[in-house]
Write an enzyme that holds these catalytic residues in place. Structure first.
Site, PDB file in Angstrom:
ATOM      1  N   GLU A 184       0.830  -1.208   0.000  1.00  0.00           N
ATOM      2  CA  GLU A 184       0.000   0.000   0.000  1.00  0.00           C
ATOM      3  C   GLU A 184       0.865   1.259   0.000  1.00  0.00           C
ATOM      4  O   GLU A 184       1.976   1.268   0.534  1.00  0.00           O
ATOM      5  CB  GLU A 184      -0.913   0.005   1.231  1.00  0.00           C
ATOM      6  CG  GLU A 184      -1.954  -1.094   1.166  1.00  0.00           C
ATOM      7  CD  GLU A 184      -2.928  -1.071   2.334  1.00  0.00           C
ATOM      8  OE1 GLU A 184      -4.119  -1.297   2.093  1.00  0.00           O
ATOM      9  OE2 GLU A 184      -2.498  -0.838   3.471  1.00  0.00           O
TER      10      GLU A 184
ATOM     11  N   CYS B 129       3.460   8.589   0.810  1.00  0.00           N
ATOM     12  CA  CYS B 129       4.060   7.690   1.796  1.00  0.00           C
ATOM     13  C   CYS B 129       4.262   6.356   1.092  1.00  0.00           C
ATOM     14  O   CYS B 129       3.300   5.723   0.655  1.00  0.00           O
ATOM     15  CB  CYS B 129       3.097   7.557   2.973  1.00  0.00           C
ATOM     16  SG  CYS B 129       3.621   6.369   4.203  1.00  0.00           S
TER      17      CYS B 129
ATOM     18  N   CYS C  79       6.469  -6.812   7.077  1.00  0.00           N
ATOM     19  CA  CYS C  79       7.523  -6.259   7.931  1.00  0.00           C
ATOM     20  C   CYS C  79       7.840  -7.302   8.984  1.00  0.00           C
ATOM     21  O   CYS C  79       6.975  -8.049   9.413  1.00  0.00           O
ATOM     22  CB  CYS C  79       7.006  -4.980   8.614  1.00  0.00           C
ATOM     23  SG  CYS C  79       8.227  -4.161   9.659  1.00  0.00           S
TER      24      CYS C  79
ATOM     25  N   CYS D 100       6.349  -4.612  15.806  1.00  0.00           N
ATOM     26  CA  CYS D 100       5.896  -3.616  16.797  1.00  0.00           C
ATOM     27  C   CYS D 100       4.450  -3.952  17.178  1.00  0.00           C
ATOM     28  O   CYS D 100       3.619  -4.184  16.301  1.00  0.00           O
ATOM     29  CB  CYS D 100       5.978  -2.203  16.213  1.00  0.00           C
ATOM     30  SG  CYS D 100       7.630  -1.771  15.644  1.00  0.00           S
TER      31      CYS D 100
ATOM     32  N   GLY E 269       6.816  -1.853   6.123  1.00  0.00           N
ATOM     33  CA  GLY E 269       8.216  -2.237   6.023  1.00  0.00           C
ATOM     34  C   GLY E 269       9.124  -1.363   6.849  1.00  0.00           C
ATOM     35  O   GLY E 269       8.759  -0.267   7.268  1.00  0.00           O
ATOM     36  N   GLU E 270      10.323  -1.901   7.066  1.00  0.00           N
ATOM     37  CA  GLU E 270      11.361  -1.158   7.793  1.00  0.00           C
ATOM     38  C   GLU E 270      12.446  -0.808   6.770  1.00  0.00           C
ATOM     39  O   GLU E 270      13.196  -1.683   6.315  1.00  0.00           O
ATOM     40  CB  GLU E 270      11.902  -2.037   8.934  1.00  0.00           C
ATOM     41  CG  GLU E 270      13.184  -1.559   9.567  1.00  0.00           C
ATOM     42  CD  GLU E 270      13.183  -0.071   9.948  1.00  0.00           C
ATOM     43  OE1 GLU E 270      12.222   0.405  10.568  1.00  0.00           O
ATOM     44  OE2 GLU E 270      14.167   0.612   9.594  1.00  0.00           O
TER      45      GLU E 270
ATOM     46  N   SER F 120      11.816   6.928   7.804  1.00  0.00           N
ATOM     47  CA  SER F 120      11.492   6.633   9.199  1.00  0.00           C
ATOM     48  C   SER F 120      11.953   5.222   9.544  1.00  0.00           C
ATOM     49  O   SER F 120      11.685   4.270   8.815  1.00  0.00           O
ATOM     50  CB  SER F 120       9.980   6.750   9.388  1.00  0.00           C
ATOM     51  OG  SER F 120       9.618   6.389  10.703  1.00  0.00           O
TER      52      SER F 120
ATOM     53  N   SER G  96      11.273   6.084  15.174  1.00  0.00           N
ATOM     54  CA  SER G  96      10.076   5.672  15.916  1.00  0.00           C
ATOM     55  C   SER G  96      10.513   5.314  17.328  1.00  0.00           C
ATOM     56  O   SER G  96      10.890   4.187  17.600  1.00  0.00           O
ATOM     57  CB  SER G  96       9.449   4.452  15.229  1.00  0.00           C
ATOM     58  OG  SER G  96       9.011   4.829  13.954  1.00  0.00           O
TER      59      SER G  96
ATOM     60  N   HIS H 227       8.778   6.197  20.599  1.00  0.00           N
ATOM     61  CA  HIS H 227       7.576   5.701  21.292  1.00  0.00           C
ATOM     62  C   HIS H 227       7.749   5.380  22.766  1.00  0.00           C
ATOM     63  O   HIS H 227       6.827   4.812  23.374  1.00  0.00           O
ATOM     64  CB  HIS H 227       7.012   4.442  20.605  1.00  0.00           C
ATOM     65  CG  HIS H 227       6.767   4.596  19.135  1.00  0.00           C
ATOM     66  ND1 HIS H 227       6.184   5.703  18.577  1.00  0.00           N
ATOM     67  CD2 HIS H 227       7.029   3.761  18.091  1.00  0.00           C
ATOM     68  CE1 HIS H 227       6.087   5.552  17.269  1.00  0.00           C
ATOM     69  NE2 HIS H 227       6.606   4.395  16.951  1.00  0.00           N
TER      70      HIS H 227
HETATM   71  N1  SAH Z   1       9.245   0.899   9.946  1.00  0.00           N
HETATM   72  C1  SAH Z   1       9.333   2.316   9.973  1.00  0.00           C
HETATM   73  C2  SAH Z   1       8.276   3.048   9.148  1.00  0.00           C
HETATM   74  C3  SAH Z   1       6.852   2.580   9.269  1.00  0.00           C
HETATM   75  S1  SAH Z   1       5.588   3.184  10.263  1.00  0.00           S
HETATM   76  C4  SAH Z   1       9.317   2.824  11.386  1.00  0.00           C
HETATM   77  O1  SAH Z   1       9.111   2.033  12.305  1.00  0.00           O
HETATM   78  O2  SAH Z   1       9.564   3.994  11.595  1.00  0.00           O
HETATM   79  C5  SAH Z   1       5.466   4.893  10.386  1.00  0.00           C
HETATM   80  C6  SAH Z   1       5.158   5.327  11.830  1.00  0.00           C
HETATM   81  O3  SAH Z   1       3.844   4.930  12.296  1.00  0.00           O
HETATM   82  C7  SAH Z   1       6.129   4.721  12.833  1.00  0.00           C
HETATM   83  O4  SAH Z   1       6.545   5.701  13.729  1.00  0.00           O
HETATM   84  C8  SAH Z   1       5.270   3.697  13.521  1.00  0.00           C
HETATM   85  O5  SAH Z   1       5.800   3.323  14.748  1.00  0.00           O
HETATM   86  C9  SAH Z   1       3.952   4.424  13.602  1.00  0.00           C
HETATM   87  N2  SAH Z   1       2.812   3.552  13.896  1.00  0.00           N
HETATM   88  C10 SAH Z   1       2.697   2.228  13.699  1.00  0.00           C
HETATM   89  N3  SAH Z   1       1.485   1.788  14.122  1.00  0.00           N
HETATM   90  C11 SAH Z   1       0.818   2.850  14.558  1.00  0.00           C
HETATM   91  C12 SAH Z   1      -0.501   3.036  15.092  1.00  0.00           C
HETATM   92  N4  SAH Z   1      -1.348   2.030  15.224  1.00  0.00           N
HETATM   93  N5  SAH Z   1      -0.874   4.286  15.437  1.00  0.00           N
HETATM   94  C13 SAH Z   1      -0.013   5.342  15.269  1.00  0.00           C
HETATM   95  N6  SAH Z   1       1.227   5.221  14.771  1.00  0.00           N
HETATM   96  C14 SAH Z   1       1.649   3.995  14.433  1.00  0.00           C
END
Ligand code: SAH
Length: 302
Positions: free
Chosen positions: A48, A61, A68, A72, A115-116, A147, A170, A172
């Site tokens: 997507e 995006c 992936c 997470c 994906g990462e 990211s 990311s 968090h």
């Molecule tokens: N793999 C990369 C890019 C993908 S996600 C990364 O981890 O950065 C893009 C962002 O969305 C990341 O910061 C991810 O942690 C966040 N994300 C993932 N699931 C989410 C959710 N359910 N709500 C809000 N942000 C989320």
């Protein structure tokens, strides 16, 4: 191409392929015009991408992998694991197809789809170089953002290879304990080392680093978390992007209240940490952060 020598045709067959993404479905947000594409790759995998309209121009995006493997716990993209890496061409084609479909030029790219990206560093590098090239898409390095969930050795490579490209981490969490609960990758790369690599990035590149902080009710959204985060980031050239968690149907986790998000923001700002709450686009079509997945959307416009 029967008008070129057979030897050259054989060589091309061996070294190259012609393929294109196919738009399987596209959903358009009724609230903000965001478009989410479901593309089929030549081997049948699906990915997507999300086209977004901003005041400063159009942005996309893009996904860097089909699925992936980072796992997470709050993200839909990794629920079925990794299928495979995308090639640079497959990443570029997401932009080309969205441009052709919308008949609009895309000037900003964020690698934040499924994906990462740092788990597919070689192809990511090629992708950035080609879209930046004047004979490619001529998109400025500063208009590209990558990211990562925090793969430290690649953060170091990236600082040297692409000092002009924006980097988002990311994060968090304000410490190792909370982060390990949310992102399995934290077991491999300790929190302190991640923060040091980020500081080093800002020193090498002279550029601000972005920290994404998804607020998850009861996990990382308390005042003490904001205070600890502010302490950790003190003095760093950075910006915190607070993302209220987006709904992912099969998960028992949820977003915190709007009030709590505001309090978290104020607490960081009061301690001198630049921060904003991210405006989410496309949440009515499950196109917001963490909502992209391999599964096919329900309805379509194509
Ligand atoms: N793999 C990369 C890019 C993908 S996600 C990364 O981890 O950065 C893009 C962002 O969305 C990341 O910061 C991810 O942690 C966040 N994300 C993932 N699931 C989410 C959710 N359910 N709500 C809000 N942000 C989320």
């Amino acid at each position: 191409m029967s008008d070129i020598p057979i030897e050259l045709r054989d060589k091309l067959n061996e070294t190259s392929e012609i393929s294109a993404l196919k738009i399987l479905k596209c959903l358009t947000s009724e609230t903000d015009g965001t478009r989410k594409y479901l593309f089929e790759l030549s081997d049948g995998n699906t990915i997507e991408s999300v086209f977004m309209k901003y005041k400063f121009g159009n942005s996309i995006c893009v996904s860097s992998q089909a699925g992936c493997r980072m796992g997470c716990i709050f993200c839909a993209s990794g629920k079925n694991g990794l299928s495979r890496n995308l090639t640079a061409c497959e990443m570029i084609d997401q932009i080309l197809k969205a441009q052709a479909d919308t008949e609009e030029k895309i000037g900003h790219v964020v690698v934040m789809g499924t994906g990462e990206p740092f788990d597919n560093y070689e192809n990511l590098s090629e992708f950035i170089k080609i879209i930046n090239n004047e004979y490619g898409l001529n998109i400025g390095m500063r208009n590209i953002t990558v990211s990562t969930c925090g793969i430290i050795p690649k953060i170091k490579c990236f600082s040297n290879d692409f000092p002009q490209v924006n980097l988002a981490i990311s994060l968090h969490a304000p410490n190792d304990m909370v982060r390990k609960e949310l992102l399995p990758v934290a077991n491999k790369y300790p929190y302190g080392e991640l923060i040091s690599a980020c500081r080093e990035y800002t020193e090498i590149t002279g550029r601000r680093i972005t920290f994404e902080y998804t607020l998850i009710a009861g996990k990382n959204d308390a005042g003490k978390h904001a205070d600890e985060l502010a302490e950790t980031l003190r003095g760093m050239l950075c910006h915190v992007n607070i993302i209220p968690m987006n709904h992912v149907s099969e998960l028992p986790l949820g977003p915190c209240t709007k009030d709590k998000a505001e309090q978290f923001l104020k607490r960081l700002q009061k301690k001198g940490i630049p921060a904003t709450i991210r405006r989410e686009l496309g949440s009515d079509i499950e196109a917001a952060c963490g909502q992209l997945r391999l599964a096919k959307p329900k309805s379509c416009c194509h």
